[in-house]
Motif scaffolding. Structure first.
Motif, PDB file in Angstrom:
ATOM      1  N   THR A  13       0.808  -1.152  -0.204  1.00 46.61           N
ATOM      2  CA  THR A  13       0.012  -0.127   0.091  1.00 46.61           C
ATOM      3  C   THR A  13       0.839   1.399  -0.070  1.00 46.61           C
ATOM      4  O   THR A  13       0.741   2.274  -0.915  1.00 46.61           O
ATOM      5  CB  THR A  13      -1.184   0.133   1.259  1.00 46.61           C
ATOM      6  OG1 THR A  13      -1.637  -1.146   1.134  1.00 46.61           O
ATOM      7  CG2 THR A  13      -1.854   1.228   1.366  1.00 46.61           C
ATOM      8  N   GLN A  15       4.007   1.668  -0.961  1.00 44.13           N
ATOM      9  CA  GLN A  15       4.649   1.640  -2.259  1.00 44.13           C
ATOM     10  C   GLN A  15       3.683   2.105  -3.316  1.00 44.13           C
ATOM     11  O   GLN A  15       4.294   3.040  -4.114  1.00 44.13           O
ATOM     12  CB  GLN A  15       5.243   0.340  -2.700  1.00 44.13           C
ATOM     13  CG  GLN A  15       6.231   0.394  -3.797  1.00 44.13           C
ATOM     14  CD  GLN A  15       7.451   1.208  -3.660  1.00 44.13           C
ATOM     15  OE1 GLN A  15       8.076   1.142  -2.456  1.00 44.13           O
ATOM     16  NE2 GLN A  15       7.702   2.273  -4.539  1.00 44.13           N
ATOM     17  N   SER A  16       2.580   1.698  -3.346  1.00 42.89           N
ATOM     18  CA  SER A  16       1.682   2.159  -4.388  1.00 42.89           C
ATOM     19  C   SER A  16       1.163   3.776  -4.001  1.00 42.89           C
ATOM     20  O   SER A  16       1.259   4.435  -5.158  1.00 42.89           O
ATOM     21  CB  SER A  16       0.321   1.342  -4.219  1.00 42.89           C
ATOM     22  OG  SER A  16      -1.016   1.933  -5.007  1.00 42.89           O
ATOM     23  N   ILE A  17       1.264   4.183  -2.895  1.00 46.19           N
ATOM     24  CA  ILE A  17       0.801   5.434  -2.638  1.00 46.19           C
ATOM     25  C   ILE A  17       2.111   6.504  -3.247  1.00 46.19           C
ATOM     26  O   ILE A  17       1.947   7.227  -3.847  1.00 46.19           O
ATOM     27  CB  ILE A  17       0.700   5.843  -1.264  1.00 46.19           C
ATOM     28  CG1 ILE A  17      -0.670   5.136  -0.554  1.00 46.19           C
ATOM     29  CG2 ILE A  17       0.841   7.402  -0.794  1.00 46.19           C
ATOM     30  CD1 ILE A  17      -0.940   5.012   0.899  1.00 46.19           C
ATOM     31  N   ARG A  18       3.271   5.996  -2.859  1.00 49.73           N
ATOM     32  CA  ARG A  18       4.455   6.401  -3.424  1.00 49.73           C
ATOM     33  C   ARG A  18       4.702   6.507  -4.646  1.00 49.73           C
ATOM     34  O   ARG A  18       5.124   7.645  -5.357  1.00 49.73           O
ATOM     35  CB  ARG A  18       5.637   6.069  -2.556  1.00 49.73           C
ATOM     36  CG  ARG A  18       5.594   6.194  -1.021  1.00 49.73           C
ATOM     37  CD  ARG A  18       6.893   5.611  -0.452  1.00 49.73           C
ATOM     38  NE  ARG A  18       6.818   5.759   1.096  1.00 49.73           N
ATOM     39  CZ  ARG A  18       7.956   5.651   2.032  1.00 49.73           C
ATOM     40  NH1 ARG A  18       9.033   5.568   1.612  1.00 49.73           N
ATOM     41  NH2 ARG A  18       7.482   5.904   3.261  1.00 49.73           N
ATOM     42  N   ASP A  19       4.424   5.400  -5.398  1.00 48.60           N
ATOM     43  CA  ASP A  19       4.515   5.383  -7.075  1.00 48.60           C
ATOM     44  C   ASP A  19       3.413   6.433  -7.365  1.00 48.60           C
ATOM     45  O   ASP A  19       3.603   7.259  -8.684  1.00 48.60           O
ATOM     46  CB  ASP A  19       4.212   4.142  -7.440  1.00 48.60           C
ATOM     47  CG  ASP A  19       5.337   3.154  -7.021  1.00 48.60           C
ATOM     48  OD1 ASP A  19       6.337   3.507  -6.642  1.00 48.60           O
ATOM     49  OD2 ASP A  19       5.002   2.061  -7.326  1.00 48.60           O
ATOM     50  N   SER A  20       2.326   6.491  -6.827  1.00 48.57           N
ATOM     51  CA  SER A  20       1.159   7.445  -7.394  1.00 48.57           C
ATOM     52  C   SER A  20       1.833   8.860  -7.217  1.00 48.57           C
ATOM     53  O   SER A  20       1.494   9.815  -8.114  1.00 48.57           O
ATOM     54  CB  SER A  20       0.182   7.410  -6.830  1.00 48.57           C
ATOM     55  OG  SER A  20      -0.645   6.132  -6.948  1.00 48.57           O
ATOM     56  N   ILE A  38      -3.970  11.382  -5.342  1.00 50.25           N
ATOM     57  CA  ILE A  38      -3.209  10.231  -5.030  1.00 50.25           C
ATOM     58  C   ILE A  38      -3.989   9.170  -4.659  1.00 50.25           C
ATOM     59  O   ILE A  38      -3.636   7.896  -5.131  1.00 50.25           O
ATOM     60  CB  ILE A  38      -2.260  10.672  -3.683  1.00 50.25           C
ATOM     61  CG1 ILE A  38      -1.389  11.763  -3.909  1.00 50.25           C
ATOM     62  CG2 ILE A  38      -1.504   9.423  -3.073  1.00 50.25           C
ATOM     63  CD1 ILE A  38      -0.584  12.321  -2.633  1.00 50.25           C
ATOM     64  N   THR A  39      -5.085   9.364  -3.889  1.00 55.84           N
ATOM     65  CA  THR A  39      -5.936   7.867  -3.431  1.00 55.84           C
ATOM     66  C   THR A  39      -6.648   7.336  -4.625  1.00 55.84           C
ATOM     67  O   THR A  39      -6.496   6.247  -5.020  1.00 55.84           O
ATOM     68  CB  THR A  39      -7.077   8.316  -2.505  1.00 55.84           C
ATOM     69  OG1 THR A  39      -7.600   9.545  -2.934  1.00 55.84           O
ATOM     70  CG2 THR A  39      -6.247   8.866  -1.075  1.00 55.84           C
ATOM     71  N   ARG A  41      -5.301   7.616  -7.737  1.00 53.66           N
ATOM     72  CA  ARG A  41      -4.148   7.045  -8.392  1.00 53.66           C
ATOM     73  C   ARG A  41      -3.806   5.658  -7.963  1.00 53.66           C
ATOM     74  O   ARG A  41      -3.458   4.824  -8.613  1.00 53.66           O
ATOM     75  CB  ARG A  41      -3.012   7.888  -8.928  1.00 53.66           C
ATOM     76  CG  ARG A  41      -1.886   7.352  -9.414  1.00 53.66           C
ATOM     77  CD  ARG A  41      -2.627   7.240 -11.258  1.00 53.66           C
ATOM     78  NE  ARG A  41      -2.783   8.419 -11.817  1.00 53.66           N
ATOM     79  CZ  ARG A  41      -2.148   9.192 -12.548  1.00 53.66           C
ATOM     80  NH1 ARG A  41      -0.826   8.678 -12.571  1.00 53.66           N
ATOM     81  NH2 ARG A  41      -2.662  10.353 -12.942  1.00 53.66           N
ATOM     82  N   ALA A  42      -3.949   5.512  -6.782  1.00 52.25           N
ATOM     83  CA  ALA A  42      -3.406   4.481  -5.988  1.00 52.25           C
ATOM     84  C   ALA A  42      -4.694   3.541  -5.733  1.00 52.25           C
ATOM     85  O   ALA A  42      -4.272   2.232  -5.410  1.00 52.25           O
ATOM     86  CB  ALA A  42      -2.897   4.707  -4.546  1.00 52.25           C
ATOM     87  N   ASN A  43      -5.655   3.901  -6.216  1.00 55.17           N
ATOM     88  CA  ASN A  43      -6.952   3.078  -5.988  1.00 55.17           C
ATOM     89  C   ASN A  43      -7.310   2.590  -4.623  1.00 55.17           C
ATOM     90  O   ASN A  43      -7.377   1.617  -4.402  1.00 55.17           O
ATOM     91  CB  ASN A  43      -6.868   1.926  -6.982  1.00 55.17           C
ATOM     92  CG  ASN A  43      -8.081   1.104  -7.333  1.00 55.17           C
ATOM     93  OD1 ASN A  43      -9.430   1.883  -6.929  1.00 55.17           O
ATOM     94  ND2 ASN A  43      -8.071  -0.167  -7.424  1.00 55.17           N
TER      95      ASN A  43
END
Length: 206
Positions: A13, A15-20, A38-39, A41-43
Protein backbone atom coordinates in the motif's frame (compact mmCIF):
# COMPACT_ATOMS: atom_id res chain seq x y z
CA UNK A 1 1.45 -16.02 8.83
CA UNK A 2 -1.41 -13.51 9.22
CA UNK A 3 1.02 -10.90 10.60
CA UNK A 4 3.37 -11.39 7.65
CA UNK A 5 0.47 -11.02 5.22
CA UNK A 6 -0.59 -7.81 6.96
CA UNK A 7 2.95 -6.43 6.84
CA UNK A 8 3.17 -7.26 3.14
CA UNK A 9 -0.10 -5.46 2.46
CA UNK A 10 1.14 -2.40 4.33
CA UNK A 11 4.36 -2.39 2.29
CA UNK A 12 2.45 -2.73 -0.97
CA UNK A 13 0.00 0.00 0.00
CA UNK A 14 2.76 2.44 0.91
CA UNK A 15 4.62 1.64 -2.29
CA UNK A 16 1.48 2.22 -4.34
CA UNK A 17 0.94 5.57 -2.63
CA UNK A 18 4.54 6.62 -3.25
CA UNK A 19 4.47 5.47 -6.87
CA UNK A 20 1.29 7.48 -7.38
CA UNK A 21 2.94 10.55 -5.85
CA UNK A 22 5.88 10.30 -8.26
CA UNK A 23 3.62 9.86 -11.30
CA UNK A 24 1.52 12.85 -10.30
CA UNK A 25 4.56 15.06 -9.66
CA UNK A 26 5.75 14.44 -13.21
CA UNK A 27 2.26 15.08 -14.60
CA UNK A 28 1.11 18.17 -12.73
CA UNK A 29 3.76 19.20 -10.18
CA UNK A 30 3.83 18.68 -6.43
CA UNK A 31 2.09 21.94 -5.51
CA UNK A 32 -0.99 21.06 -7.59
CA UNK A 33 -1.38 17.55 -6.19
CA UNK A 34 -4.16 16.80 -3.70
CA UNK A 35 -4.66 13.80 -1.43
CA UNK A 36 -7.70 12.94 -3.55
CA UNK A 37 -5.44 12.76 -6.64
CA UNK A 38 -3.13 10.35 -4.85
CA UNK A 39 -5.88 8.08 -3.52
CA UNK A 40 -7.57 7.90 -6.91
CA UNK A 41 -4.30 7.04 -8.65
CA UNK A 42 -3.38 4.45 -6.00
CA UNK A 43 -6.96 3.06 -6.02
CA UNK A 44 -7.38 3.40 -2.25
CA UNK A 45 -9.76 5.33 -0.02
CA UNK A 46 -8.79 8.43 1.97
CA UNK A 47 -8.93 6.51 5.25
CA UNK A 48 -6.22 4.16 4.01
CA UNK A 49 -4.04 7.09 3.02
CA UNK A 50 -4.46 8.83 6.39
CA UNK A 51 -3.64 5.59 8.20
CA UNK A 52 -0.10 5.99 6.83
CA UNK A 53 0.43 9.73 6.25
CA UNK A 54 -0.90 12.97 7.69
CA UNK A 55 -1.05 14.75 4.33
CA UNK A 56 0.88 15.03 1.07
CA UNK A 57 3.69 16.95 2.78
CA UNK A 58 4.14 14.20 5.36
CA UNK A 59 4.21 11.66 2.52
CA UNK A 60 6.88 13.64 0.68
CA UNK A 61 8.94 14.16 3.83
CA UNK A 62 8.93 10.44 4.64
CA UNK A 63 9.98 9.59 1.07
CA UNK A 64 12.84 12.09 1.29
CA UNK A 65 13.91 10.88 4.74
CA UNK A 66 14.05 7.28 3.56
CA UNK A 67 16.24 8.31 0.64
CA UNK A 68 18.55 10.48 2.74
CA UNK A 69 18.90 7.84 5.45
CA UNK A 70 19.92 5.23 2.90
CA UNK A 71 22.40 7.58 1.23
CA UNK A 72 23.90 8.35 4.64
CA UNK A 73 24.22 4.64 5.35
CA UNK A 74 25.93 4.13 1.98
CA UNK A 75 28.39 6.96 2.66
CA UNK A 76 29.33 5.63 6.10
CA UNK A 77 29.62 2.04 4.86
CA UNK A 78 31.94 3.00 2.00
CA UNK A 79 34.01 5.62 3.84
CA UNK A 80 36.83 3.20 4.83
CA UNK A 81 37.17 2.11 1.20
CA UNK A 82 37.33 5.73 0.09
CA UNK A 83 40.20 6.38 2.49
CA UNK A 84 42.05 3.38 1.02
CA UNK A 85 41.60 4.84 -2.47
CA UNK A 86 42.82 8.29 -1.41
CA UNK A 87 45.87 6.82 0.31
CA UNK A 88 46.81 4.66 -2.69
CA UNK A 89 49.59 5.63 -5.07
CA UNK A 90 47.19 6.72 -7.82
CA UNK A 91 43.94 7.90 -6.15
CA UNK A 92 42.82 9.89 -9.22
CA UNK A 93 42.71 6.70 -11.27
CA UNK A 94 40.41 4.80 -8.90
CA UNK A 95 36.65 5.39 -8.85
CA UNK A 96 35.14 6.86 -5.70
CA UNK A 97 33.37 3.96 -3.88
CA UNK A 98 30.89 6.30 -2.20
CA UNK A 99 29.99 7.87 -5.56
CA UNK A 100 29.55 4.47 -7.22
CA UNK A 101 27.29 3.08 -4.48
CA UNK A 102 25.29 6.31 -4.25
CA UNK A 103 24.78 6.43 -8.02
CA UNK A 104 23.72 2.78 -8.00
CA UNK A 105 21.10 3.64 -5.38
CA UNK A 106 19.95 6.68 -7.37
CA UNK A 107 19.75 4.46 -10.46
CA UNK A 108 17.44 2.04 -8.61
CA UNK A 109 15.29 4.96 -7.47
CA UNK A 110 15.61 6.93 -10.69
CA UNK A 111 11.89 7.57 -11.15
CA UNK A 112 11.58 9.29 -7.77
CA UNK A 113 14.86 11.19 -8.19
CA UNK A 114 13.97 12.37 -11.70
CA UNK A 115 10.57 13.63 -10.54
CA UNK A 116 11.99 15.40 -7.50
CA UNK A 117 14.90 17.01 -9.33
CA UNK A 118 12.80 17.88 -12.36
CA UNK A 119 11.08 21.21 -13.09
CA UNK A 120 7.83 20.06 -11.40
CA UNK A 121 9.47 18.68 -8.26
CA UNK A 122 9.80 20.21 -4.82
CA UNK A 123 12.67 22.72 -4.63
CA UNK A 124 13.26 21.98 -0.94
CA UNK A 125 14.48 18.52 -1.98
CA UNK A 126 17.53 20.04 -3.65
CA UNK A 127 18.25 21.99 -0.48
CA UNK A 128 18.07 18.76 1.53
CA UNK A 129 20.44 17.09 -0.90
CA UNK A 130 22.90 19.96 -0.52
CA UNK A 131 22.63 19.70 3.27
CA UNK A 132 23.31 15.96 2.97
CA UNK A 133 26.45 16.61 0.91
CA UNK A 134 27.61 19.30 3.37
CA UNK A 135 27.26 16.86 6.25
CA UNK A 136 29.00 14.07 4.34
CA UNK A 137 31.87 16.26 3.21
CA UNK A 138 32.54 18.37 6.29
CA UNK A 139 30.52 17.69 9.44
CA UNK A 140 30.35 13.93 9.91
CA UNK A 141 32.99 13.83 12.65
CA UNK A 142 35.75 11.30 12.01
CA UNK A 143 34.01 10.25 8.80
CA UNK A 144 34.26 13.71 7.26
CA UNK A 145 35.58 13.50 3.72
CA UNK A 146 37.24 16.93 3.85
CA UNK A 147 38.94 18.47 6.89
CA UNK A 148 38.30 22.19 7.25
CA UNK A 149 41.81 22.82 8.53
CA UNK A 150 43.18 21.67 5.17
CA UNK A 151 41.00 23.93 3.01
CA UNK A 152 42.47 26.52 0.66
CA UNK A 153 39.08 28.27 0.19
CA UNK A 154 36.14 28.91 2.58
CA UNK A 155 34.31 25.65 3.29
CA UNK A 156 30.80 26.97 2.60
CA UNK A 157 31.75 27.99 -0.94
CA UNK A 158 33.51 24.73 -1.67
CA UNK A 159 30.56 22.70 -0.38
CA UNK A 160 28.08 24.78 -2.40
CA UNK A 161 30.19 24.37 -5.55
CA UNK A 162 30.55 20.61 -5.15
CA UNK A 163 26.88 20.08 -4.25
CA UNK A 164 25.49 22.21 -7.09
CA UNK A 165 27.83 20.62 -9.63
CA UNK A 166 27.02 17.05 -8.57
CA UNK A 167 23.27 17.66 -8.45
CA UNK A 168 23.41 19.29 -11.88
CA UNK A 169 25.27 16.31 -13.36
CA UNK A 170 22.84 13.85 -11.77
CA UNK A 171 19.89 15.84 -13.14
CA UNK A 172 21.33 15.68 -16.65
CA UNK A 173 22.04 11.95 -16.29
CA UNK A 174 18.45 11.27 -15.24
CA UNK A 175 16.98 13.53 -17.93
CA UNK A 176 19.10 11.80 -20.59
CA UNK A 177 17.77 8.36 -19.72
CA UNK A 178 20.76 7.11 -17.67
CA UNK A 179 22.69 5.93 -20.74
CA UNK A 180 25.88 5.68 -18.68
CA UNK A 181 26.26 3.14 -15.89
CA UNK A 182 26.74 4.29 -12.27
CA UNK A 183 30.43 3.34 -12.59
CA UNK A 184 30.83 5.44 -15.74
CA UNK A 185 29.10 8.37 -14.06
CA UNK A 186 31.34 8.02 -10.99
CA UNK A 187 34.37 8.20 -13.29
CA UNK A 188 32.96 11.25 -15.07
CA UNK A 189 32.39 13.02 -11.75
CA UNK A 190 35.87 12.02 -10.59
CA UNK A 191 37.47 13.41 -13.76
CA UNK A 192 35.77 16.77 -13.24
CA UNK A 193 36.02 16.97 -9.46
CA UNK A 194 39.39 15.38 -8.72
CA UNK A 195 41.35 16.27 -11.86
CA UNK A 196 39.68 19.64 -12.38
CA UNK A 197 37.50 21.35 -14.97
CA UNK A 198 40.42 22.49 -17.12
CA UNK A 199 41.60 18.85 -17.42
CA UNK A 200 38.06 17.58 -18.12
CA UNK A 201 37.64 20.21 -20.86
CA UNK A 202 40.93 19.19 -22.50
CA UNK A 203 42.58 22.51 -21.69
CA UNK A 204 45.16 21.07 -19.32
CA UNK A 205 47.21 17.89 -19.45
CA UNK A 206 48.47 16.05 -16.41
Amino acid sequence: MQENSTDLRVIRTRQSIRDSLVDLIEEKGFEAITVKDITMRANINRGTFYAHYQDKFDLLTKCEEELMNEMTRIAKQNFPRLIEVLESNSPTQAPNPIAISTLEYINKNSKFMKAMLGPKGNLTFQSRLKDFLWKTLFTDGPNSFIKEENLLVPGQYLASYIASAHIGVIQKWLESGRKESPLEMANILSTMTVNGLAYAAGLKRQ
